[in-house]
Design an enzyme around this catalytic site. Structure first.
Site, mmCIF file in Angstrom:
data_model
loop_
_atom_site.group_PDB
_atom_site.id
_atom_site.type_symbol
_atom_site.label_atom_id
_atom_site.label_comp_id
_atom_site.label_asym_id
_atom_site.label_seq_id
_atom_site.Cartn_x
_atom_site.Cartn_y
_atom_site.Cartn_z
ATOM 1 C CG ASP A 39 -2.686 6.263 -8.411
ATOM 2 O OD1 ASP A 39 -1.562 5.770 -9.225
ATOM 3 O OD2 ASP A 39 -2.425 7.052 -7.491
ATOM 4 C CE LYS A 61 3.672 0.357 -3.788
ATOM 5 N NZ LYS A 61 3.356 1.002 -2.698
ATOM 6 C CG MET A 178 -0.600 6.264 3.317
ATOM 7 S SD MET A 178 0.553 7.313 2.165
ATOM 8 C CE MET A 178 -0.116 8.835 2.503
HETATM 9 N N1 SAH Z 1 -5.528 10.730 -2.072
HETATM 10 C C1 SAH Z 1 -6.292 9.424 -1.111
HETATM 11 C C2 SAH Z 1 -5.227 9.281 -0.100
HETATM 12 C C3 SAH Z 1 -3.992 8.537 -0.698
HETATM 13 S S1 SAH Z 1 -2.730 8.003 0.372
HETATM 14 C C4 SAH Z 1 -7.496 10.247 -0.385
HETATM 15 O O1 SAH Z 1 -7.800 11.249 -0.482
HETATM 16 O O2 SAH Z 1 -7.989 9.677 0.145
HETATM 17 C C5 SAH Z 1 -3.290 6.252 0.538
HETATM 18 C C6 SAH Z 1 -3.758 6.130 1.903
HETATM 19 O O3 SAH Z 1 -5.592 6.548 1.816
HETATM 20 C C7 SAH Z 1 -3.915 4.728 2.373
HETATM 21 O O4 SAH Z 1 -3.064 4.291 2.897
HETATM 22 C C8 SAH Z 1 -5.165 5.028 3.581
HETATM 23 O O5 SAH Z 1 -4.591 5.533 4.739
HETATM 24 C C9 SAH Z 1 -6.230 5.970 2.909
HETATM 25 N N2 SAH Z 1 -7.212 5.419 2.177
HETATM 26 C C10 SAH Z 1 -7.479 5.482 0.789
HETATM 27 N N3 SAH Z 1 -8.617 4.688 0.487
HETATM 28 C C11 SAH Z 1 -9.135 4.512 1.577
HETATM 29 C C12 SAH Z 1 -10.216 3.928 2.180
HETATM 30 N N4 SAH Z 1 -11.166 3.219 1.132
HETATM 31 N N5 SAH Z 1 -10.565 3.433 3.274
HETATM 32 C C13 SAH Z 1 -9.502 3.745 4.275
HETATM 33 N N6 SAH Z 1 -8.429 4.415 3.721
HETATM 34 C C14 SAH Z 1 -8.228 4.687 2.736
#
Ligand code: SAH
Length: 259
Positions: A39, A61, A178
């Site tokens: 991903d 993406k 998000m």
């Molecule tokens: N499964 C992931 C979330 C996926 S949804 C998890 O558990 O973290 C994608 C969202 O996760 C992004 O839009 C953002 O809000 C958050 N996100 C993912 N990685 C991030 C990071 N390193 N720092 C801050 N937000 C993050």
């Protein structure tokens, strides 16, 4: 006669970005994979654990391409498992916190494929810990809500005013994923039932060398995010536990001045 190896699929949480936050189980699964479907938000550094002969397919993406349709990813996983591949589906953070991990597992199970899930550290948790503060606290927060700021097309999405009322009454921390592109809408809703001085933290690229963050209040949230140019991927943490991050930041600054 050689018995063909049976294919397997493992959904693996790659954590928030820092490759040292991978679990040992994740490292093992990555090392045994013959096919990795990766991903967008997965740090490429975790692929250092993959076998040199493994096939690695980026399905996000990245590079300005449109993301691979979910149906295509599901089909690819199912076919590969049926052909005997050891498939690892690498997802950012934890596979079962947003990111459609639940839907993928359902599709695979419907196709008769058994899926193992390896947890990862979710970005909401890592982001707050990087600021030296917890998500729960006996004095300030009795629980935590992980909520998405991005509704499925056609869905009305979260009732932010209602959520704010619940958070206030039950002393809950809100961790919004998000959410940066809908900050104005989210902020307006939350302000219906939470005070403007409620502390808020926004953490972009949590756990990575590129991490940036801002500590602000609900009333100032939109303005702060614009001024600091905070963008996706960011998590937004709303609640009194953010005071812990403020205290830690102040302490770090004063010890830096003293040094
Ligand atoms: N499964 C992931 C979330 C996926 S949804 C998890 O558990 O973290 C994608 C969202 O996760 C992004 O839009 C953002 O809000 C958050 N996100 C993912 N990685 C991030 C990071 N390193 N720092 C801050 N937000 C993050």
């Amino acid at each position: 006669m050689n018995t063909p190896t049976s294919g397997r699929c493992t959904l693996v949480g790659a954590g928030p970005g820092d490759p040292e936050l991978l679990t040992l189980k994740a490292v093992k699964a990555i090392a045994h994979a013959t096919l990795l479907l990766v991903d967008d938000l997965v740090n490429d550094a975790v692929l250092a654990h993959a076998s040199p002969t493994a096939r690695i397919v980026h399905v996000g993406k990245r590079g300005g391409c449109k993301s691979t349709p979910q149906a295509f990813i599901d089909k690819l996983m199912i076919t590969a498992v049926q052909e005997g591949e050891q498939v690892v589906r690498l997802k950012g953070g934890d596979p079962f916190i947003f990111g459609r991990g639940g839907e993928e597992v359902e599709h695979l199970r419907t196709a008769g494929i058994d899926v193992e899930v390896v947890n990862g550290i979710t970005s909401g948790l890592a982001g707050m810990s990087s600021l030296g503060a917890p998500l729960t606290h006996r004095e300030h927060a009795h629980g935590v809500v992980f909520v998405t700021g991005h509704a499925k097309p056609g869905d009305t999405g979260t009732d932010w005013a209602q959520l704010a009322a619940t958070a206030r009454q039950a002393k809950l921390t809100l961790v919004i994923y998000m959410g940066v592109s809908s900050l104005e809408h989210i902020g307006q809703g939350l302000l219906c039932n939470l005070p403007a001085q409620t502390p808020v933290a926004v953490v972009q690229n949590a756990s990575l060398p590129t991490q940036r963050q801002a500590l602000t209040t609900l009333g100032e949230l939109v303005h702060t995010a614009q001024r600091e140019q905070l963008e996706s991927p960011s998590i937004i943490v709303v609640g009194d536990v953010v005071q812990g991050a403020r205290a830690w930041a102040a302490q770090t600054q004063s010890s830096q001045r003293a040094a």
